[in-house]
Design a protein around this motif. Structure first.
Motif, PDB file in Angstrom:
ATOM      1  N   LYS A  43       0.821  -1.211   0.000  1.00 52.02           N
ATOM      2  CA  LYS A  43       0.000   0.000   0.000  1.00 52.02           C
ATOM      3  C   LYS A  43       0.860   1.268   0.000  1.00 52.02           C
ATOM      4  CE  LYS A  43      -3.425   0.052   3.022  1.00 52.02           C
ATOM      5  NZ  LYS A  43      -4.617   0.377   2.251  1.00 52.02           N
ATOM      6  N   GLY A  44       2.177   1.099   0.121  1.00 48.78           N
ATOM      7  CA  GLY A  44       3.062   2.263   0.122  1.00 48.78           C
ATOM      8  C   GLY A  44       3.127   2.970   1.463  1.00 48.78           C
ATOM      9  N   ILE A  45       2.673   2.292   2.525  1.00 49.09           N
ATOM     10  CA  ILE A  45       2.723   2.863   3.877  1.00 49.09           C
ATOM     11  C   ILE A  45       4.121   2.638   4.435  1.00 49.09           C
ATOM     12  CG2 ILE A  45       1.661   2.893   6.158  1.00 49.09           C
ATOM     13  CD1 ILE A  45      -0.184   3.613   3.792  1.00 49.09           C
ATOM     14  N   THR A  46       4.755   3.672   4.934  1.00 44.78           N
ATOM     15  CA  THR A  46       6.110   3.534   5.461  1.00 44.78           C
ATOM     16  C   THR A  46       6.120   3.630   6.985  1.00 44.78           C
ATOM     17  OG1 THR A  46       6.549   5.925   5.302  1.00 44.78           O
ATOM     18  CG2 THR A  46       7.084   4.552   3.380  1.00 44.78           C
ATOM     19  N   THR A  47       7.252   3.263   7.567  1.00 46.84           N
ATOM     20  CA  THR A  47       7.432   3.405   9.007  1.00 46.84           C
ATOM     21  C   THR A  47       7.636   4.884   9.330  1.00 46.84           C
ATOM     22  OG1 THR A  47       9.837   3.215   8.913  1.00 46.84           O
ATOM     23  CG2 THR A  47       8.586   1.159   9.069  1.00 46.84           C
ATOM     24  N   SER A  48       7.763   5.204  10.605  1.00 49.81           N
ATOM     25  CA  SER A  48       7.951   6.604  10.999  1.00 49.81           C
ATOM     26  C   SER A  48       9.242   7.187  10.431  1.00 49.81           C
ATOM     27  CB  SER A  48       7.969   6.722  12.526  1.00 49.81           C
ATOM     28  OG  SER A  48       9.027   5.947  13.070  1.00 49.81           O
ATOM     29  N   ARG A  49      10.186   6.327  10.058  1.00 54.26           N
ATOM     30  CA  ARG A  49      11.449   6.779   9.466  1.00 54.26           C
ATOM     31  C   ARG A  49      11.424   6.720   7.948  1.00 54.26           C
ATOM     32  NH1 ARG A  49      15.600   7.087  13.196  1.00 54.26           N
ATOM     33  NH2 ARG A  49      15.134   6.255  15.272  1.00 54.26           N
ATOM     34  N   GLY A  50      10.258   6.390   7.386  1.00 55.59           N
ATOM     35  CA  GLY A  50      10.132   6.352   5.932  1.00 55.59           C
ATOM     36  C   GLY A  50      10.636   5.076   5.292  1.00 55.59           C
ATOM     37  N   ALA A  51      10.839   4.028   6.093  1.00 55.64           N
ATOM     38  CA  ALA A  51      11.357   2.763   5.577  1.00 55.64           C
ATOM     39  C   ALA A  51      10.232   1.738   5.389  1.00 55.64           C
ATOM     40  CB  ALA A  51      12.414   2.212   6.532  1.00 55.64           C
ATOM     41  N   SER A  52      10.609   0.594   4.798  1.00 56.67           N
ATOM     42  CA  SER A  52       9.639  -0.486   4.617  1.00 56.67           C
ATOM     43  C   SER A  52       9.414  -1.205   5.944  1.00 56.67           C
ATOM     44  CB  SER A  52      10.152  -1.487   3.574  1.00 56.67           C
ATOM     45  OG  SER A  52      10.304  -0.858   2.319  1.00 56.67           O
ATOM     46  N   TRP A  53       8.287  -1.899   6.030  1.00 53.56           N
ATOM     47  CA  TRP A  53       7.923  -2.589   7.264  1.00 53.56           C
ATOM     48  C   TRP A  53       8.528  -3.983   7.333  1.00 53.56           C
ATOM     49  CZ3 TRP A  53       5.261  -0.587  11.352  1.00 53.56           C
ATOM     50  CH2 TRP A  53       4.662   0.667  11.150  1.00 53.56           C
ATOM     51  N   SER A  54       8.905  -4.381   8.536  1.00 56.79           N
ATOM     52  CA  SER A  54       9.341  -5.743   8.810  1.00 56.79           C
ATOM     53  C   SER A  54       8.336  -6.354   9.786  1.00 56.79           C
ATOM     54  CB  SER A  54      10.742  -5.755   9.447  1.00 56.79           C
ATOM     55  OG  SER A  54      10.679  -5.225  10.776  1.00 56.79           O
ATOM     56  N   PRO A  55       8.283  -7.678   9.882  1.00 57.43           N
ATOM     57  CA  PRO A  55       7.364  -8.312  10.841  1.00 57.43           C
ATOM     58  C   PRO A  55       7.585  -7.825  12.273  1.00 57.43           C
ATOM     59  CG  PRO A  55       8.122  -9.925   9.265  1.00 57.43           C
ATOM     60  CD  PRO A  55       8.929  -8.685   9.012  1.00 57.43           C
ATOM     61  N   MET A  56       8.854  -7.599  12.660  1.00 59.32           N
ATOM     62  CA  MET A  56       9.154  -7.147  14.019  1.00 59.32           C
ATOM     63  C   MET A  56       8.549  -5.768  14.283  1.00 59.32           C
ATOM     64  SD  MET A  56      10.385  -7.642  16.972  1.00 59.32           S
ATOM     65  CE  MET A  56      11.386  -9.117  16.761  1.00 59.32           C
ATOM     66  N   GLN A  57       8.657  -4.859  13.307  1.00 57.17           N
ATOM     67  CA  GLN A  57       8.095  -3.518  13.471  1.00 57.17           C
ATOM     68  C   GLN A  57       6.574  -3.576  13.582  1.00 57.17           C
ATOM     69  OE1 GLN A  57      10.083  -2.114   9.944  1.00 57.17           O
ATOM     70  NE2 GLN A  57      11.278  -0.630  11.113  1.00 57.17           N
ATOM     71  N   VAL A  58       5.968  -4.449  12.789  1.00 56.16           N
ATOM     72  CA  VAL A  58       4.519  -4.631  12.860  1.00 56.16           C
ATOM     73  C   VAL A  58       4.133  -5.129  14.244  1.00 56.16           C
ATOM     74  CG1 VAL A  58       2.547  -5.941  11.999  1.00 56.16           C
ATOM     75  CG2 VAL A  58       4.242  -5.045  10.396  1.00 56.16           C
ATOM     76  N   SER A  59       4.928  -6.084  14.758  1.00 56.50           N
ATOM     77  CA  SER A  59       4.657  -6.652  16.078  1.00 56.50           C
ATOM     78  C   SER A  59       4.676  -5.575  17.154  1.00 56.50           C
ATOM     79  CB  SER A  59       5.693  -7.731  16.399  1.00 56.50           C
ATOM     80  OG  SER A  59       5.520  -8.222  17.713  1.00 56.50           O
ATOM     81  N   ARG A  60       5.655  -4.662  17.085  1.00 54.97           N
ATOM     82  CA  ARG A  60       5.770  -3.606  18.086  1.00 54.97           C
ATOM     83  C   ARG A  60       4.582  -2.658  18.037  1.00 54.97           C
ATOM     84  NH1 ARG A  60      12.111  -2.383  16.693  1.00 54.97           N
ATOM     85  NH2 ARG A  60      13.017  -4.121  17.878  1.00 54.97           N
ATOM     86  N   VAL A  61       4.164  -2.302  16.816  1.00 56.15           N
ATOM     87  CA  VAL A  61       3.029  -1.380  16.686  1.00 56.15           C
ATOM     88  C   VAL A  61       1.746  -2.047  17.173  1.00 56.15           C
ATOM     89  CG1 VAL A  61       1.572  -0.149  15.054  1.00 56.15           C
ATOM     90  CG2 VAL A  61       4.045  -0.036  14.827  1.00 56.15           C
ATOM     91  N   MET A  62       1.567  -3.316  16.828  1.00 47.85           N
ATOM     92  CA  MET A  62       0.361  -4.018  17.260  1.00 47.85           C
ATOM     93  C   MET A  62       0.324  -4.137  18.781  1.00 47.85           C
ATOM     94  SD  MET A  62      -0.188  -6.980  14.322  1.00 47.85           S
ATOM     95  CE  MET A  62      -1.695  -7.576  15.102  1.00 47.85           C
ATOM     96  N   ALA A  63       1.485  -4.338  19.383  1.00 48.72           N
ATOM     97  CA  ALA A  63       1.552  -4.435  20.840  1.00 48.72           C
ATOM     98  C   ALA A  63       1.230  -3.060  21.470  1.00 48.72           C
ATOM     99  CB  ALA A  63       2.928  -4.895  21.284  1.00 48.72           C
ATOM    100  N   SER A  64       1.723  -1.995  20.858  1.00 45.82           N
ATOM    101  CA  SER A  64       1.517  -0.656  21.394  1.00 45.82           C
ATOM    102  C   SER A  64       0.067  -0.212  21.267  1.00 45.82           C
ATOM    103  CB  SER A  64       2.410   0.357  20.661  1.00 45.82           C
ATOM    104  OG  SER A  64       3.773   0.073  20.886  1.00 45.82           O
ATOM    105  N   THR A  65      -0.611  -0.686  20.228  1.00 44.91           N
ATOM    106  CA  THR A  65      -1.989  -0.259  19.973  1.00 44.91           C
ATOM    107  C   THR A  65      -3.030  -1.284  20.423  1.00 44.91           C
ATOM    108  OG1 THR A  65      -1.836  -1.151  17.708  1.00 44.91           O
ATOM    109  CG2 THR A  65      -1.327   1.191  18.014  1.00 44.91           C
ATOM    110  N   GLY A  66      -2.554  -2.431  20.914  1.00 45.16           N
ATOM    111  CA  GLY A  66      -3.493  -3.439  21.408  1.00 45.16           C
ATOM    112  C   GLY A  66      -4.167  -4.243  20.309  1.00 45.16           C
ATOM    113  N   LEU A  67      -3.608  -4.221  19.111  1.00 41.12           N
ATOM    114  CA  LEU A  67      -4.203  -4.969  18.017  1.00 41.12           C
ATOM    115  C   LEU A  67      -3.817  -6.439  18.080  1.00 41.12           C
ATOM    116  CD1 LEU A  67      -3.658  -2.594  14.939  1.00 41.12           C
ATOM    117  CD2 LEU A  67      -5.830  -3.218  15.994  1.00 41.12           C
ATOM    118  N   THR A  68      -4.747  -7.307  17.698  1.00 37.91           N
ATOM    119  CA  THR A  68      -4.473  -8.754  17.643  1.00 37.91           C
ATOM    120  C   THR A  68      -5.110  -9.315  16.390  1.00 37.91           C
ATOM    121  OG1 THR A  68      -6.509  -9.368  18.818  1.00 37.91           O
ATOM    122  CG2 THR A  68      -4.553  -8.887  20.179  1.00 37.91           C
ATOM    123  N   PHE A  69      -4.763 -10.550  16.073  1.00 34.63           N
ATOM    124  CA  PHE A  69      -5.357 -11.212  14.914  1.00 34.63           C
ATOM    125  C   PHE A  69      -6.666 -11.903  15.278  1.00 34.63           C
ATOM    126  CE2 PHE A  69      -0.823 -11.123  13.715  1.00 34.63           C
ATOM    127  CZ  PHE A  69      -0.940 -10.523  12.457  1.00 34.63           C
ATOM    128  N   GLY A  70      -6.948 -11.972  16.580  1.00 33.55           N
ATOM    129  CA  GLY A  70      -8.154 -12.662  17.029  1.00 33.55           C
ATOM    130  C   GLY A  70      -9.425 -11.901  16.797  1.00 33.55           C
TER     131      GLY A  70
END
Length: 234
Positions: free
Chosen positions: A207-234
């Protein structure tokens, strides 16, 4: 030209109430414009979402578009500050802007493009001017050295405990705004079938969404954001 319109409001942070872009201010613009132009607002939709989320990815905007009527917003940037987002939405609907009630879709697109170009030009000019001033100071230019020193002094004066606290709050506010905007995108990715961290990362990158530093996303970065925002796959 249709006399019936759909009102759409967007706010992203509480700070927008102070900037004049809060919900009440938007309603005032829309109501005044509708009254002066003889438009009938038959439905209203309010979205709390960052402007970085494309209009076509916003749930409330989707509801507004479902009426197949012109969408009335207070200002162009309530649609988006990104000219590509504005252009994309215009392929789906007629946009009317309360502050420019007689503007056509083409004129609104042109205004959005010029506004984006102006923001980029100002940012670039400021950066270039500071770089040139520093180069002159490094070469021994007395006036340049004085200006750099004055700027440093002014910045130092601003670094009081109170201002540092305010700066910290501002940084935290930006972080929360970024997290909120990314949260919206991650939720959309999950709704569309992403069930693992790598899949969410791939979805965001596509989708062209970048991280706060303008880089591509990695699974680890996604994990941190989901943990910070309370998001889950459930």
């Amino acid at each position: 030209m249709s006399k019936q319109v759909i009102a759409y409001y967007r706010v992203s942070t509480g700070a927008q109430e102070k900037s004049g872009l809060g919900l009440k201010a938007q309603r005032d613009y829309v109501e005044a414009s509708a009254k002066s132009q003889g438009w009938e607002v038959i439905a209203e939709y309010t979205e709390t979402v960052s402007g970085t989320v494309a209009p076509l990815d916003r749930p409330e905007m989707a509801k507004a578009l479902s009426h197949n009527l012109p969408v009335l917003v207070a200002k162009v940037d309530r649609v988006s500050r990104d000219v590509e987002h504005v252009a994309s939405l215009m392929k789906r609907a007629e946009i009317r802007v309360a502050t420019m009630p007689h503007a056509t879709n083409f004129q609104i697109h042109l205004f959005a493009a010029l506004a984006e170009q102006e923001r980029e030009f100002i940012a670039s000019r400021t950066k270039d001017a500071l770089a040139a001033l520093k180069r002159d100071a490094d070469k021994g230019d007395v006036q340049a050295m004085e200006k750099v020193a004055n700027r440093s002094t002014a910045l130092a004066k601003g670094r009081t405990d109170t201002n540092r606290a305010k700066a910290h709050e501002a940084v935290q506010a930006r972080v929360q705004t970024f997290l909120k905007s990314v949260q919206d995108h991650i939720e959309l990715c999950i709704r569309r079938g992403a069930k693992t961290l790598p899949q969410v990362a791939a979805c965001l990158n596509e989708k062209g969404i970048t991280t706060s530093r303008g880089a591509s996303w990695s699974p680890m970065q996604v994990s941190r954001v989901m943990a910070s925002t309370g998001l889950t796959f459930g």
